[in-house]
Design a protein around this motif. Structure first.
Motif, PDB file in Angstrom:
ATOM      1  N   SER A 270      -5.653 -16.930  38.176  1.00 36.73           N
ATOM      2  CA  SER A 270      -4.244 -16.612  37.946  1.00 36.73           C
ATOM      3  C   SER A 270      -3.508 -16.366  39.265  1.00 36.73           C
ATOM      4  O   SER A 270      -2.318 -16.678  39.383  1.00 36.73           O
ATOM      5  CB  SER A 270      -4.120 -15.389  37.037  1.00 36.73           C
ATOM      6  OG  SER A 270      -4.557 -14.212  37.701  1.00 36.73           O
ATOM      7  N   TYR A 273      -3.286 -20.183  40.870  1.00 36.99           N
ATOM      8  CA  TYR A 273      -2.548 -21.219  40.147  1.00 36.99           C
ATOM      9  C   TYR A 273      -1.417 -20.676  39.274  1.00 36.99           C
ATOM     10  O   TYR A 273      -0.665 -21.461  38.701  1.00 36.99           O
ATOM     11  CB  TYR A 273      -3.509 -22.032  39.282  1.00 36.99           C
ATOM     12  CG  TYR A 273      -4.580 -22.717  40.090  1.00 36.99           C
ATOM     13  CD1 TYR A 273      -4.317 -23.881  40.804  1.00 36.99           C
ATOM     14  CD2 TYR A 273      -5.866 -22.178  40.164  1.00 36.99           C
ATOM     15  CE1 TYR A 273      -5.296 -24.502  41.554  1.00 36.99           C
ATOM     16  CE2 TYR A 273      -6.852 -22.789  40.915  1.00 36.99           C
ATOM     17  CZ  TYR A 273      -6.569 -23.951  41.609  1.00 36.99           C
ATOM     18  OH  TYR A 273      -7.544 -24.549  42.357  1.00 36.99           O
ATOM     19  N   GLY A 274      -1.333 -19.362  39.147  1.00 33.54           N
ATOM     20  CA  GLY A 274      -0.275 -18.797  38.327  1.00 33.54           C
ATOM     21  C   GLY A 274      -0.375 -19.257  36.885  1.00 33.54           C
ATOM     22  O   GLY A 274      -1.447 -19.256  36.294  1.00 33.54           O
ATOM     23  N   ASP A 275       0.752 -19.697  36.329  1.00 35.30           N
ATOM     24  CA  ASP A 275       0.790 -20.143  34.931  1.00 35.30           C
ATOM     25  C   ASP A 275       0.606 -21.650  34.781  1.00 35.30           C
ATOM     26  O   ASP A 275       0.878 -22.205  33.713  1.00 35.30           O
ATOM     27  CB  ASP A 275       2.123 -19.729  34.286  1.00 35.30           C
ATOM     28  CG  ASP A 275       2.286 -18.220  34.236  1.00 35.30           C
ATOM     29  OD1 ASP A 275       1.254 -17.529  34.104  1.00 35.30           O
ATOM     30  OD2 ASP A 275       3.421 -17.735  34.352  1.00 35.30           O
ATOM     31  N   SER A 276       0.179 -22.305  35.837  1.00 31.76           N
ATOM     32  CA  SER A 276       0.022 -23.762  35.775  1.00 31.76           C
ATOM     33  C   SER A 276      -0.957 -24.147  34.662  1.00 31.76           C
ATOM     34  O   SER A 276      -2.037 -23.570  34.550  1.00 31.76           O
ATOM     35  CB  SER A 276      -0.502 -24.298  37.109  1.00 31.76           C
ATOM     36  OG  SER A 276      -0.844 -25.670  36.991  1.00 31.76           O
ATOM     37  N   PRO A 277      -0.588 -25.133  33.837  1.00 29.79           N
ATOM     38  CA  PRO A 277      -1.504 -25.554  32.761  1.00 29.79           C
ATOM     39  C   PRO A 277      -2.685 -26.369  33.268  1.00 29.79           C
ATOM     40  O   PRO A 277      -3.653 -26.576  32.555  1.00 29.79           O
ATOM     41  CB  PRO A 277      -0.596 -26.406  31.857  1.00 29.79           C
ATOM     42  CG  PRO A 277       0.464 -26.927  32.773  1.00 29.79           C
ATOM     43  CD  PRO A 277       0.697 -25.866  33.796  1.00 29.79           C
ATOM     44  N   THR A 279      -5.619 -26.425  35.769  1.00 27.11           N
ATOM     45  CA  THR A 279      -6.460 -25.622  36.666  1.00 27.11           C
ATOM     46  C   THR A 279      -7.874 -26.179  36.653  1.00 27.11           C
ATOM     47  O   THR A 279      -8.290 -26.824  35.699  1.00 27.11           O
ATOM     48  CB  THR A 279      -6.503 -24.150  36.217  1.00 27.11           C
ATOM     49  OG1 THR A 279      -6.994 -24.090  34.873  1.00 27.11           O
ATOM     50  CG2 THR A 279      -5.131 -23.517  36.278  1.00 27.11           C
TER      51      THR A 279
END
Length: 533
Positions: A270, A273-277, A279
């Motif tokens: 997290s 990549y944060g909220d990137s779908p 990964t």
């Protein structure tokens, strides 16, 4: 203690915006100085008490211990001792100047460390801990066991956290990590004062430190596990955002003692990549490092590495490729296993290594022809090897798992709410309440005026009521069986069921009371407790 000298006769502050001040803590100040004796630049740590004061005996003893420890410790990743003094009636230590950024500062800038740097920190600082934990007096070398060394001669640093590890560049221009600040260190765990057992940066305290139990080298291992976890994820396993809050401290203690360590890759992913779908399916750090950190963070000290020596050996095995890098289901790291407990005199100094990397090379299996049995010749033949069998088994397991998850999905309990965590922490604190200081801590859970069973109380009234209540008892034992949200109250009311025992001071008897209470909370504070009819 040495005779007092004047600062200006022996030292010169190297001017900067803070008059030579490098850092300041609760017990000391550190200055960048020129030592007139050899004209070299050092760090001078001056403690903030006068040696002539009548009530500083223990603090002087701690200072002398720190000096003695630093004199004995020689390692590239440990700050180097130069000399000690009494300067203007205050104790002081002259040390190698460690100019760089702490891991805490670097984390604030970078959010997390890359894997190569985490492994480098692990290698270097575990080497420093190996030096601390594996000290021997020369005449004992080869004559005593590791167990005896750890029990009688090991230096427990006792304050390992990301602010006490500094990144510097050595003379060759290479990155070096330095372990500093031995102010809370001790040797004999049995004689360590309570203040040493409980002090330290809270998120890095071991479970046994929270419980004020006897500490040993394994407490350092836990704290260093928190360091490695923090470098990988950017946060401690159990973060605390307010050190001044008694409630947050109790919640932190409760998590440290009871909660499982949150998954490292989930948090690291997290951060990266944060909220990137999209990964990666596999973590970007080796499997052995994940297992090593979790082993350091075991609640039970007997399940951790015994010392920096064992920890460093495991890290070296990981670097050399002896341990598994792969995150595949059928892979597991080769972990050094000790069949004995830490302070058993029958301990053997070496562990058993499970597995051999050379034995993991798979022999090529011959393909088998499977045909129909019968009088006639086979009508067909299928070539099957072990990989086909493995794939078939995995597909079967996935199918079974899917059915199981679908069947039980509705029965999966919802995640624990913040209010339930607060109630659990409240009962942990309530079980400890036997004096005024602990009652003040308990009061932090309430919003006053607070309704307590029969009437409203101000903070002062509640504390006085509670002091009178607990004055008759020497110990409490609280067991909570369930915490159930009250329907249609928008998660503001909860019913708690359990049992409480209070052991009387003057007798070996106790009172048993059933807990059947309804709690109302608002903005993370308890505003009333009532009996359930």
């Amino acid at each position: 203690m040495k005779e007092s000298i004047k600062f200006e006769d022996h030292f010169e502050k190297i001017d900067n915006s803070h008059n030579g001040l490098i850092g300041k803590g609760g017990f000391s100040e550190v200055y960048k100085v020129r030592y007139k004796k050899d004209n070299s630049i050092y760090a001078l740590k001056i403690l903030n008490y006068n040696v002539k004061d009548s009530n500083v005996h223990k603090r002087i003893q701690d200072f002398e211990n720190e000096v003695a420890f630093l004199k004995r410790l020689t390692h590239d990743s440990i700050v180097r001792y130069i000399d000690d003094f009494v300067i203007d009636e205050k104790p002081a230590i002259l040390m190698e100047l460690v100019e760089g950024k702490s891991l805490d500062q670097l984390l604030k800038e970078e959010n997390y460390f890359n894997t190569v740097d985490v492994i480098e920190v692990a290698k270097q600082i575990s080497g420093a801990l190996m030096t601390c934990h594996y000290l021997q007096v020369p005449e004992k070398i080869g004559l005593i066991s590791d167990t005896q060394i750890f029990r009688e001669y090991a230096i427990i640093h006792n304050d390992i956290h990301t602010k006490n590890i500094i990144q510097v560049k050595n003379e060759q221009g290479e990155i070096q990590y330095k372990l500093i600040d031995f102010g809370l260190s001790f040797v004999n765990p049995e004689s360590a004062r309570t203040s040493l057992k409980v002090n330290g940066w809270k998120e890095f305290k071991s479970p046994e430190k929270w419980e004020e139990k006897t500490l040993d080298t394994r407490s350092d291992i836990y704290s260093f596990g928190v360091v490695l976890y923090s470098l990988l994820t950017g946060q401690a396993p159990f973060p605390c955002d307010d050190y001044q809050s008694s409630i947050k401290e109790v919640l932190l203690m409760n998590s440290c003692l009871n909660d499982p360590v949150p998954d490292i890759w989930s948090i690291r992913k997290s951060k990266i990549y944060g909220d990137s779908p999209v990964t990666p399916s596999q973590p970007d750090f080796p499997y052995w490092l994940n297992e090593l950190v979790l082993k350091c963070l075991e609640k039970d000290p007997n399940n951790r590495f015994r010392s920096g020596k064992e920890l460093n050996a495991q890290i070296q095995d990981g670097i050399k490729g002896v341990l598994s890098d792969e995150w595949t289901p059928n892979e597991s790291p080769i972990i050094t296993v000790h069949s004995d407990t830490f302070f058993n005199d029958n301990n053997r100094d070496t562990g058993n290594t499970v597995g051999n990397p050379e034995e993991k090379v798979e022999k090529k299996q011959p393909e088998e022809a499977i045909s129909h049995k019968g009088k006639n010749k086979p009508r067909f033949a299928v070539k099957i090897n072990k990989y086909h069998i493995l794939i078939a088994l995995l597909l079967c397991l996935l199918a079974v798992g899917f059915v199981w998850i679908s069947k039980d999905k509705e029965d999966t309990p919802p995640p624990e709410s913040e209010n339930i965590k607060i109630l659990k922490a409240y009962f942990v604190a309530d079980e400890k309440v036997l004096d005024k200081k602990e009652i003040e801590t308990l009061s932090q859970f309430f919003r006053f005026p607070f309704y307590y069973y029969t009437q409203n109380y101000t903070k002062e009234e509640f504390e006085n009521h509670y002091i009178e209540s607990v004055s008759r008892y020497k110990e409490k034992d609280v067991r909570i069986d369930s915490i159930v949200p009250v329907p249609n109250t928008d998660n503001t009311k909860y019913r708690v069921y359990g049992e409480q025992r209070k052991y009387k001071k003057d007798k070996n008897t106790y009172n048993v009371g059933k807990i059947k209470d309804e709690f109302t909370l608002k903005d993370a504070k308890i505003i009333s407790i009532r009996k359930v009819d």
